[in-house]
Motif scaffolding. Structure first.
Motif, PDB file in Angstrom:
ATOM      1  N   GLU A 346       0.574  -1.159  -0.088  1.00  0.00           N
ATOM      2  CA  GLU A 346      -0.455  -0.071  -0.301  1.00  0.00           C
ATOM      3  C   GLU A 346       1.199   1.174   0.122  1.00  0.00           C
ATOM      4  O   GLU A 346       0.206   1.940  -0.436  1.00  0.00           O
ATOM      5  CB  GLU A 346      -0.667   0.446   0.701  1.00  0.00           C
ATOM      6  N   ASP A 347       2.090   1.546   0.477  1.00  0.00           N
ATOM      7  CA  ASP A 347       3.138   2.396   0.636  1.00  0.00           C
ATOM      8  C   ASP A 347       3.559   2.437  -1.065  1.00  0.00           C
ATOM      9  O   ASP A 347       3.399   4.261  -1.357  1.00  0.00           O
ATOM     10  CB  ASP A 347       4.002   2.202   1.226  1.00  0.00           C
ATOM     11  N   LYS A 350       0.847   3.631  -3.123  1.00  0.00           N
ATOM     12  CA  LYS A 350       0.044   5.424  -2.885  1.00  0.00           C
ATOM     13  C   LYS A 350       1.530   6.303  -3.703  1.00  0.00           C
ATOM     14  O   LYS A 350       1.339   7.571  -4.416  1.00  0.00           O
ATOM     15  CB  LYS A 350       0.390   5.820  -1.140  1.00  0.00           C
ATOM     16  N   GLY A 353       0.084   5.842  -7.051  1.00  0.00           N
ATOM     17  CA  GLY A 353      -1.442   6.721  -7.387  1.00  0.00           C
ATOM     18  C   GLY A 353      -0.523   8.741  -7.500  1.00  0.00           C
ATOM     19  O   GLY A 353      -1.246   8.940  -8.338  1.00  0.00           O
ATOM     20  N   GLN A 354       0.146   8.713  -7.370  1.00  0.00           N
ATOM     21  CA  GLN A 354       0.668  10.279  -7.056  1.00  0.00           C
ATOM     22  C   GLN A 354       1.480  10.574  -7.825  1.00  0.00           C
ATOM     23  O   GLN A 354       1.388  11.850  -8.921  1.00  0.00           O
ATOM     24  CB  GLN A 354       1.497  10.338  -5.338  1.00  0.00           C
TER      25      GLN A 354
END
Length: 928
Positions: A346-347, A350, A353-354
């Motif tokens: 998940e890190d 993120k 995703g950015q």
């Protein structure tokens, strides 16, 4: 009765045990004892055979997490110790001993038992009950140990981890940093981005497997995209056929058959099938993933894959037979809260995703390879990755042990991560120098072993001729320049007037393999003081604090937010033109930014439009950035940014389309002023957009007819979509007043003094070529003023755009293309000793933090003055921006509003302390 009850109880227990599934893996995370061994006496005293009485530490984790090691004693100061990188609160280099009691289940007897440690920096040694099992070295993957003859029951597991440098020449040394521990620059082993931590970051597990169980399933698509080949290891001879099942990630079966496998190499089995109809291709728009299961008589092995094939298609980078374009960014292990990379998916999701928010589709892992979770997150997001061997060597090939270590790392990378479809590129390292023949040999060894990726000997090289053209074994080429010239803006934007009809074809077109521009950008942005409070983890921003203290001491702290914003706006303007030139180049296959986020090491290289946490600095939004950095970008080619009355603005429309073919499209354009009044507009119908560069789609013409200076915006939009782009241009009248009856315009201090003593008005404009100021430049500091100190080190302008002196001179607060001529034809003066508020301020670099100006006003003696170190005298008939600025200043000086509130003496004016930095600067020179 009691006997009967006892039998029942025993029977129940036996049945219960039989019903309990066998545990195949034991998680060893949690409490461990740790003891530091900086003097390396643990082996001599046989710490492994006795209970370690140390400190309890949580693993996964690091000594830094536990606050163990030598505390930091540095204080904030602008020197090369502090400005080198973020400061570790604690630091330890050497051996550390970790110990834990483990218990091997009774039903593991006869199994192969392995211990797996995910992410160790960088040597681990394992002991069971005091007996050494073995050692492992890897910076890129798990350390795996087979625990032979391990009995069931309790045991003492001891792990020593040594995070000291194990191989020579793995790193280029940053000799500007006096602390030797901070000189290593490769991101796999450094203190500049991640830190030289000691510990274990990810999974710590004991595993039990059947001795004959299949393993290491690898999935290989073919270039024709009509077959799937699989290989797997099977320790014993296997009767055919094997059962092959392919499922979607949600569990739907798309293939299930018995398939014959051939034993081609000892225990390596191979099978091949026609691609099932239900298996769809993987790419950035369709990140389809599948689980494959191989079942033999001894068990099942599985893996996840995406069906894709990356290739050189006639010089173009192609995925699944379709041309793609990499919009890339570097990832240099920048995680400022922990100092080490995350191992949770998940890190990474993120971050990716950015990156996608800003239109990126690619990450290059500079001199390192990330954990498996980074690949997993990229697979799911449809994101392309380049990984590299963990070194940045200028002496490759000189040490045989180092070469063997790097070879083993290369083979481990393709074994451990090769199934991930996101893994498309692999370079042997960053900016490598040395024995290129050995690097070619290594690439030649890898290519036939795994054709799922493209390989390169190095991500650029300053060693000539290696860095100027591809090596014989390269399947893609990353470069800053070639033998034919620059292919990035750093070598162009300061040396040539702004022009928007250029690309990098001249330097690129001879390259016959996919070409990607190397580390474009590196435009420094002033530190954001508000960022200091975000450092709540293991690293201290002493560098930021030192800058803040210096600003406060010099009375500049209130301007810090303006310094960040306006230097950032200049950087974003340069990034836009850099990216657009890359997209206009038909022979380009992508770019790699250095970078979208800040780089906190190498002398505090704050080159990001985002901070080191991947958060916006408020300079440019993701939506704005995507206008020129996306899968489809409208583009313009036009001659220049500045036009005079009577000229015609002409622009050719094109579209870089790496999305999908789009037929019968409409492209609209318009030109508007700052009040959004439409000055011209039109539409082009029935446009067919193919994949790649769609050029000459239409022409924009606009006759400039103006008696006032204006900033205009040209907008192009693909109708019915969010794809749009815009460019600023400036228009100026040709006839303006350049003199006023009661104002003396002079370059002479002597003349100015005479007029001022008589109470007159003076526009003092000394010949900038005679001033001993900072060389006038349009582009900001390259990378870092600490890492590269011998450069003109300003960071753009900060304009008082509401000042009445600029009423007739349209400008924003920050540098834009119309300022190019003014900046180049100027010197920047230091006004530390003067009590003046600049009309046009230059932003100094964060090491020197001077008050800088190029235009200011003041009372001097009996008179009043505007001082300009920008040339407002010469060739004004060919320099419309300088002409207009002079006109605007004179109009102001001739008005009732001209009444400077601050005073300087004529002697102070003559005695302005000017920076002695001289000479021309080339970004190529800083690497030599």
């Amino acid at each position: 009765m009691r006997l009967f009850q006892t039998v029942i109880i025993i029977a129940t227990l036996v049945l219960s045990a039989c019903a309990t599934p066998k545990v195949e893996q034991i998680d060893l995370s949690g409490d461990w004892q740790v003891k530091l061994d900086s003097t390396n006496i643990g082996v001599e005293e046989n710490w492994a055979s006795s209970k370690i009485e140390g400190t309890i530490i949580q693993l996964p984790g690091t000594l830094d997490d536990a606050g163990l090691g030598t505390p930091n004693t540095l204080e904030p100061a602008i020197n090369n110790y502090v400005m080198s990188n973020l400061a570790r609160k604690h630091q330890y280099i050497g051996k550390a001993w970790y110990q834990k009691e483990i218990e091997v289940p009774s039903n593991w007897e006869g199994d192969v038992i392995t211990l797996s440690l995910e992410r160790v920096l960088w040597e681990s040694t394992i002991y069971i009950d005091g007996k050494k099992v073995g050692s492992a070295n890897s910076l890129i993957g798990t350390h795996d140990f087979e625990l032979k003859d391990l009995s069931t029951g309790k045991h003492t597991l001891t792990i020593t981890i040594d995070n000291s440098n194990k191989f020579p020449d793995i790193n280029v040394a940053g000799t500007k940093y006096p602390d030797k521990v901070n000189q290593d620059m490769a991101h796999a082993y450094t203190n500049h981005t991640q830190i030289k931590w000691n510990g274990i970051l990810g999974d710590i597990v004991l595993k039990a497997t059947n001795k004959s169980q299949p393993s290491n399933v690898q999935v290989y698509p073919n270039q024709g995209l009509d077959k799937i080949k699989l290989t797997f290891n099977q320790p014993t001879s296997e009767e055919n056929p094997v059962e092959l099942v392919i499922k979607t990630v949600d569990g739907s079966t798309v293939y299930s058959e018995k398939v014959k496998a051939s034993n081609s190499n000892n225990n390596l089995y191979t099978l091949e099938i026609e691609k099932p109809e239900g298996v769809e291709l993987w790419d950035e728009f369709n990140p389809n993933l599948y689980d494959v299961f191989v079942t033999t008589s001894t068990g099942t092995a599985k893996t996840r894959f995406g069906y894709k094939f990356v290739a050189n298609d006639n010089g173009n980078l192609a995925l699944n037979g379709t041309r793609i374009f990499l919009r890339g960014n570097l990832e240099c292990v920048i995680f400022p809260l922990t100092g080490y990379p995350p191992t949770k998916k998940e890190d990474w999701a993120k971050i990716i995703g950015q990156a996608k928010n800003y239109g990126l589709n690619h990450l290059r892992f500079h001199s390192w390879c990330p954990p498996k979770t980074a690949f997993q997150a990229a697979d799911e997001a449809g994101f392309y990755l380049q990984v590299e061997l963990p070194h940045w060597s200028l002496k490759f090939g000189e040490d045989a042990n180092t070469v063997e270590f790097l070879k083993s790392e290369a083979h481990k990378i393709i074994k451990d991560y090769g199934n991930h479809p996101s893994f498309i590129f692999m370079a042997m390292g960053n900016e490598l120098e040395g024995d290129m023949a050995q690097l070619n040999s290594l690439v030649a060894e890898l290519k036939p072993k795994d054709n799922r990726h493209l390989y390169a000997t190095t991500a650029f090289s300053f060693q000539r001729p290696a860095g100027t053209r591809p090596e014989p074994e390269d399947e893609f080429f990353i470069a800053q320049w070639t033998k034919n010239g620059w292919i990035r803006g750093q070598g162009v934007f300061n040396n040539k007037p702004p022009h928007f009809n250029a690309d990098f074809t001249a330097g690129a077109e001879f390259v016959e393999i996919p070409l990607v521009s190397h580390e474009i950008g590196q435009y420094s942005v002033y530190p954001d003081m508000s960022e200091i409070d975000k450092y709540t983890g293991l690293l201290q921003p002493l560098n930021f604090i030192a800058v803040k203290n210096d600003l406060e001491k010099k009375g500049l702290l209130d301007l810090a937010p303006d310094f960040t914003y306006n230097s950032g706006k200049l950087a974003s303007i340069l990034y836009k033109e850099e990216i657009e030139r890359a997209m206009k180049t038909p022979s380009f296959d992508g770019f790699q930014l250095l970078q979208l986020q800040d780089f906190p090491g190498q002398g505090t290289a704050l080159v990001g439009l985002l901070n080191a946490f991947w958060e916006s600095k408020g300079v440019i939004s993701a939506e704005e950035f995507r206008m020129f950095n996306s899968e489809l970008v409208p583009l313009l080619r036009f001659e220049k940014a500045v036009y005079e009355n009577g000229e015609t603005f002409k622009a050719l429309i094109e579209v870089a389309n790496f999305f999908k073919p789009m037929n019968s499209q409409a492209i609209s354009w318009r030109i508007v002023d700052e009040a959004d009044n439409v000055l011209a507009n039109s539409k082009i119908q029935d446009v067919n957009l193919a994949i790649g560069n769609n050029t000459n789609l239409g022409e924009i013409t606009f006759d400039v007819n103006t008696d006032t200076a204006k900033k205009l915006k040209v907008e192009v939009n693909l109708e019915g979509t969010n794809y749009k782009n815009s460019w600023n241009i400036w228009v100026y009248p040709t006839n303006v007043n350049l003199s006023k009856k009661d104002i003396v315009v002079t370059s002479s201090y002597a003349v100015a003094e005479q007029v001022l003593n008589k109470g007159g008005k003076v526009l003092l404009n000394p010949d900038f070529k005679t001033l001993k100021g900072i060389e006038g430049r349009f582009v900001p500091v390259f990378w870092s003023p600490v890492h590269f100190p011998n450069q003109p080190a300003t960071m753009g302008i900060l304009v008082d755009d509401k000042h009445p002196a600029l009423k007739s001179f349209p400008t924003d607060t920050h540098s834009d293309w119309q300022w190019w001529d003014l900046c180049i034809n100027s010197k920047t003066i230091i006004t530390d000793s003067l009590n003046v508020t600049p009309i046009v301020r230059l932003i100094d670099n964060f090491v020197t933090n001077h008050h800088l100006a190029s235009v200011f006003e003041a009372k001097v003696g009996n008179g009043t003055l505007v001082f300009s170190s920008i040339d407002l005298m010469s060739n004004l008939n060919k320099r419309p921006v300088a002409r207009q600025l002079r006109h605007s200043l004179l109009e102001y000086m001739d008005s009732d509003t001209f009444s400077p509130s601050e005073s300087v003496t004529i002697d102070a004016l003559k005695g302005i302390e000017l920076d002695k930095k001289q000479g021309k600067f080339s970004t190529e020179d800083i690497y030599k």
